[in-house]
Design an enzyme around this catalytic site. Structure first.
Site, PDB file in Angstrom:
ATOM      1  N   PRO A 104      22.298  -6.994 -10.206  1.00  0.00           N
ATOM      2  CA  PRO A 104      20.989  -6.551 -10.719  1.00  0.00           C
ATOM      3  C   PRO A 104      20.601  -7.308 -11.989  1.00  0.00           C
ATOM      4  O   PRO A 104      21.478  -7.718 -12.764  1.00  0.00           O
ATOM      5  CB  PRO A 104      21.203  -5.064 -11.007  1.00  0.00           C
ATOM      6  CG  PRO A 104      22.664  -4.843 -11.055  1.00  0.00           C
ATOM      7  CD  PRO A 104      23.320  -5.943 -10.284  1.00  0.00           C
ATOM      8  N   ASP A 105      19.281  -7.473 -12.196  1.00  0.00           N
ATOM      9  CA  ASP A 105      18.879  -8.054 -13.491  1.00  0.00           C
ATOM     10  C   ASP A 105      18.802  -6.897 -14.475  1.00  0.00           C
ATOM     11  O   ASP A 105      19.358  -5.815 -14.212  1.00  0.00           O
ATOM     12  CB  ASP A 105      17.561  -8.844 -13.324  1.00  0.00           C
ATOM     13  CG  ASP A 105      16.359  -7.952 -13.053  1.00  0.00           C
ATOM     14  OD1 ASP A 105      15.281  -8.482 -12.791  1.00  0.00           O
ATOM     15  OD2 ASP A 105      16.520  -6.716 -13.106  1.00  0.00           O
ATOM     16  N   PHE A 106      18.172  -7.097 -15.608  1.00  0.00           N
ATOM     17  CA  PHE A 106      18.189  -6.059 -16.649  1.00  0.00           C
ATOM     18  C   PHE A 106      16.909  -5.237 -16.660  1.00  0.00           C
ATOM     19  O   PHE A 106      16.967  -4.010 -16.777  1.00  0.00           O
ATOM     20  CB  PHE A 106      18.382  -6.722 -18.038  1.00  0.00           C
ATOM     21  CG  PHE A 106      19.727  -7.371 -18.185  1.00  0.00           C
ATOM     22  CD1 PHE A 106      19.903  -8.721 -17.896  1.00  0.00           C
ATOM     23  CD2 PHE A 106      20.835  -6.625 -18.572  1.00  0.00           C
ATOM     24  CE1 PHE A 106      21.156  -9.317 -17.999  1.00  0.00           C
ATOM     25  CE2 PHE A 106      22.095  -7.216 -18.687  1.00  0.00           C
ATOM     26  CZ  PHE A 106      22.248  -8.565 -18.398  1.00  0.00           C
ATOM     27  N   ARG A 107      15.737  -5.937 -16.499  1.00  0.00           N
ATOM     28  CA  ARG A 107      14.488  -5.238 -16.825  1.00  0.00           C
ATOM     29  C   ARG A 107      13.551  -5.004 -15.630  1.00  0.00           C
ATOM     30  O   ARG A 107      12.470  -4.481 -15.824  1.00  0.00           O
ATOM     31  CB  ARG A 107      13.747  -6.011 -17.945  1.00  0.00           C
ATOM     32  CG  ARG A 107      14.516  -5.984 -19.273  1.00  0.00           C
ATOM     33  CD  ARG A 107      13.898  -6.831 -20.375  1.00  0.00           C
ATOM     34  NE  ARG A 107      14.732  -6.743 -21.584  1.00  0.00           N
ATOM     35  CZ  ARG A 107      15.834  -7.464 -21.756  1.00  0.00           C
ATOM     36  NH1 ARG A 107      16.237  -8.326 -20.819  1.00  0.00           N
ATOM     37  NH2 ARG A 107      16.571  -7.337 -22.841  1.00  0.00           N
ATOM     38  N   ASN A 154      23.012 -15.924 -18.462  1.00  0.00           N
ATOM     39  CA  ASN A 154      23.823 -15.100 -17.568  1.00  0.00           C
ATOM     40  C   ASN A 154      25.310 -15.166 -17.916  1.00  0.00           C
ATOM     41  O   ASN A 154      25.786 -16.176 -18.435  1.00  0.00           O
ATOM     42  CB  ASN A 154      23.603 -15.533 -16.114  1.00  0.00           C
ATOM     43  CG  ASN A 154      22.163 -15.327 -15.682  1.00  0.00           C
ATOM     44  OD1 ASN A 154      21.417 -14.582 -16.330  1.00  0.00           O
ATOM     45  ND2 ASN A 154      21.754 -16.005 -14.625  1.00  0.00           N
ATOM     46  N   ASP A 186      27.559 -14.213 -15.492  1.00  0.00           N
ATOM     47  CA  ASP A 186      28.229 -14.061 -14.191  1.00  0.00           C
ATOM     48  C   ASP A 186      28.982 -15.319 -13.746  1.00  0.00           C
ATOM     49  O   ASP A 186      29.627 -15.327 -12.704  1.00  0.00           O
ATOM     50  CB  ASP A 186      27.202 -13.638 -13.117  1.00  0.00           C
ATOM     51  CG  ASP A 186      26.016 -14.605 -13.029  1.00  0.00           C
ATOM     52  OD1 ASP A 186      24.895 -14.133 -12.765  1.00  0.00           O
ATOM     53  OD2 ASP A 186      26.200 -15.824 -13.225  1.00  0.00           O
ATOM     54  N   HIS A 223      24.607 -16.558 -23.977  1.00  0.00           N
ATOM     55  CA  HIS A 223      25.015 -15.181 -24.273  1.00  0.00           C
ATOM     56  C   HIS A 223      26.487 -14.972 -23.952  1.00  0.00           C
ATOM     57  O   HIS A 223      26.917 -13.867 -23.651  1.00  0.00           O
ATOM     58  CB  HIS A 223      24.121 -14.192 -23.499  1.00  0.00           C
ATOM     59  CG  HIS A 223      22.706 -14.221 -24.009  1.00  0.00           C
ATOM     60  ND1 HIS A 223      21.664 -13.598 -23.376  1.00  0.00           N
ATOM     61  CD2 HIS A 223      22.156 -14.856 -25.083  1.00  0.00           C
ATOM     62  CE1 HIS A 223      20.546 -13.807 -24.057  1.00  0.00           C
ATOM     63  NE2 HIS A 223      20.814 -14.587 -25.087  1.00  0.00           N
TER      64      HIS A 223
HETATM   65  N1  APR Z   1      13.055 -14.231  -8.126  1.00  0.00           N
HETATM   66  C1  APR Z   1      12.219 -14.516  -9.159  1.00  0.00           C
HETATM   67  N2  APR Z   1      12.189 -13.781 -10.304  1.00  0.00           N
HETATM   68  C2  APR Z   1      13.026 -12.714 -10.386  1.00  0.00           C
HETATM   69  C3  APR Z   1      13.910 -12.346  -9.348  1.00  0.00           C
HETATM   70  C4  APR Z   1      13.905 -13.167  -8.181  1.00  0.00           C
HETATM   71  N3  APR Z   1      14.710 -12.905  -7.140  1.00  0.00           N
HETATM   72  N4  APR Z   1      14.600 -11.218  -9.737  1.00  0.00           N
HETATM   73  C5  APR Z   1      14.165 -10.905 -10.981  1.00  0.00           C
HETATM   74  N5  APR Z   1      13.211 -11.786 -11.367  1.00  0.00           N
HETATM   75  C6  APR Z   1      12.531 -11.875 -12.672  1.00  0.00           C
HETATM   76  C7  APR Z   1      12.062 -10.563 -13.247  1.00  0.00           C
HETATM   77  O1  APR Z   1      10.725 -10.316 -12.847  1.00  0.00           O
HETATM   78  C8  APR Z   1      12.134 -10.844 -14.746  1.00  0.00           C
HETATM   79  O2  APR Z   1      10.979 -11.528 -15.200  1.00  0.00           O
HETATM   80  O3  APR Z   1      13.525 -12.346 -13.572  1.00  0.00           O
HETATM   81  C9  APR Z   1      13.326 -11.785 -14.862  1.00  0.00           C
HETATM   82  C10 APR Z   1      14.606 -11.074 -15.281  1.00  0.00           C
HETATM   83  O4  APR Z   1      14.413 -10.615 -16.595  1.00  0.00           O
HETATM   84  P1  APR Z   1      15.533  -9.707 -17.295  1.00  0.00           P
HETATM   85  O5  APR Z   1      15.959  -8.644 -16.358  1.00  0.00           O
HETATM   86  O6  APR Z   1      14.994  -9.349 -18.652  1.00  0.00           O
HETATM   87  O7  APR Z   1      16.798 -10.688 -17.451  1.00  0.00           O
HETATM   88  P2  APR Z   1      16.996 -11.795 -18.560  1.00  0.00           P
HETATM   89  O8  APR Z   1      15.688 -12.475 -18.886  1.00  0.00           O
HETATM   90  O9  APR Z   1      18.113 -12.658 -18.107  1.00  0.00           O
HETATM   91  O10 APR Z   1      17.484 -10.926 -19.841  1.00  0.00           O
HETATM   92  C11 APR Z   1      17.752 -11.645 -21.029  1.00  0.00           C
HETATM   93  O11 APR Z   1      18.573  -9.639 -22.086  1.00  0.00           O
HETATM   94  O12 APR Z   1      19.846  -7.730 -21.931  1.00  0.00           O
HETATM   95  C12 APR Z   1      19.823  -9.011 -22.410  1.00  0.00           C
HETATM   96  O13 APR Z   1      21.642 -10.385 -22.829  1.00  0.00           O
HETATM   97  C13 APR Z   1      20.919  -9.823 -21.784  1.00  0.00           C
HETATM   98  O14 APR Z   1      20.892 -12.131 -21.087  1.00  0.00           O
HETATM   99  C14 APR Z   1      20.178 -10.905 -21.011  1.00  0.00           C
HETATM  100  C15 APR Z   1      18.870 -10.989 -21.778  1.00  0.00           C
END
Ligand code: APR
Length: 280
Positions: free
Chosen positions: A45-48, A119, A121, A138
């Site tokens: 999963p992503d974060f937000r 990331n 991972d 990070h």
């Molecule tokens: N294809 C395209 N875009 C995607 C996909 C996908 N399959 N899945 C998610 N996204 C987009 C989301 O819409 C969002 O804009 O990727 C982005 C993910 O954003 P975050 O969840 O905020 O992740 P990230 O930007 O890596 O977070 C940054 O925050 O919590 C801290 O340290 C942690 O490294 C992390 C940092």
């Protein structure tokens, strides 16, 4: 360029012109900047993202606010929520995505200047991107140490602690501080390698930003470090940061895996990309 320039969503013309720029050999020093969005199709999963993002699914940890699980001051007071989550976060049996393989392909073609990733991972490494091309801004789970005296902690003991969901303590007897994997928490400094390379985008001739909300500094400022004449491509499900504000910005607002396939196809690299991915 005035601010109200409409973002250039990718139409066939701008994709073709970007692919031509690459095929004409004008992109030899490509910087890539990535976030959790490039690993969601691997099952991480992503974060937000609403609903599916990690921060929307931490109620069980009774945190004061979601990001506290990665906050160093909160961790010092209460390490349990992080260690309850660490098992799910720990890099294990995830396969790199075709987006990770696209970055490896850029390296194989001698076009990758540097990959900046947020990331933890390690999938870029798993995809075959060499260590010296990766800046893990990070940190990562590769090493662990005491947050007070920095005394290193053995990997096997950390893996055991994560398995048992127990909180490892410093092996230095005078210290007994908390041990944490060397992922960068809120309130901690980014690795020296990030600061040493943070102006490298100035030397690039193409910038590709993928799968990040660009919501965490100082990483989020990296795309700004590109020169005005450097085309910047965003492949992300939503528009983020300042991408789209410059005349040569190109926005591909869709799934990363679909976006890299489109770009690879326009460059005549699709078969090569699929083969690279099939080897992961
Ligand atoms: N294809 C395209 N875009 C995607 C996909 C996908 N399959 N899945 C998610 N996204 C987009 C989301 O819409 C969002 O804009 O990727 C982005 C993910 O954003 P975050 O969840 O905020 O992740 P990230 O930007 O890596 O977070 C940054 O925050 O919590 C801290 O340290 C942690 O490294 C992390 C940092």
């Amino acid at each position: 360029v005035d601010d109200d320039t409409p973002p250039k969503t990718l139409d066939s013309r701008s994709l073709e012109s970007l692919a031509k720029y690459i095929k004409d050999g004008r992109a030899k020093r490509i910087v890539v900047m990535t976030g959790a969005g490039i690993s969601t199709s691997a099952g991480i999963p992503d974060f937000r993202s609403p609903d599916t993002g990690l921060y929307a699914n931490l109620q069980r940890l009774n945190l004061p606010y979601a990001e506290a699980v990665f906050d160093i001051d909160y961790f010092r007071k209460n390490p349990d929520p992080f260690y309850a989550l660490a098992q799910e976060l720990y890099p294990g049996s995830y396969r790199p995505t075709i987006t990770h393989s696209f970055i490896k392909l850029l390296h194989d073609k001698g076009l990758l200047l540097k990959l900046f990733t947020q990331n933890i991972d390690c999938l870029e490494r798993e995809a075959g991107v060499p260590d010296d091309k990766i800046i893990e801004a990070h940190g990562s789970f590769a090493k662990q140490s005491c947050i007070e005296c920095k005394y290193p902690y053995p990997k096997d003991q950390m893996q055991q602690a994560i398995k048992d969901k127990s909180v490892p303590r410093c092996l230095n007897s005078e210290c007994n501080g908390l041990v944490k994997p060397e992922i960068v928490f809120f309130g901690e400094q980014l690795p020296e390698s990030f600061f040493r390379n943070r102006f490298l985008p100035e030397d690039s001739d193409l910038c590709i930003v993928m799968g990040t909300s660009l919501s965490v500094q100082p990483f989020a400022s990296l795309p700004q470090a590109c020169g005005e004449s450097t085309p910047r491509l965003l492949i992300n499900s939503e528009q983020v940061g300042s991408l789209g504000s410059r005349a040569d910005d190109v926005l591909l607002l869709e799934d990363c895996d679909a976006g890299v396939r489109k770009l690879a196809e326009a460059c005549g690299w699709l078969e090569e990309l699929e083969n690279t991915w099939s080897e992961t």
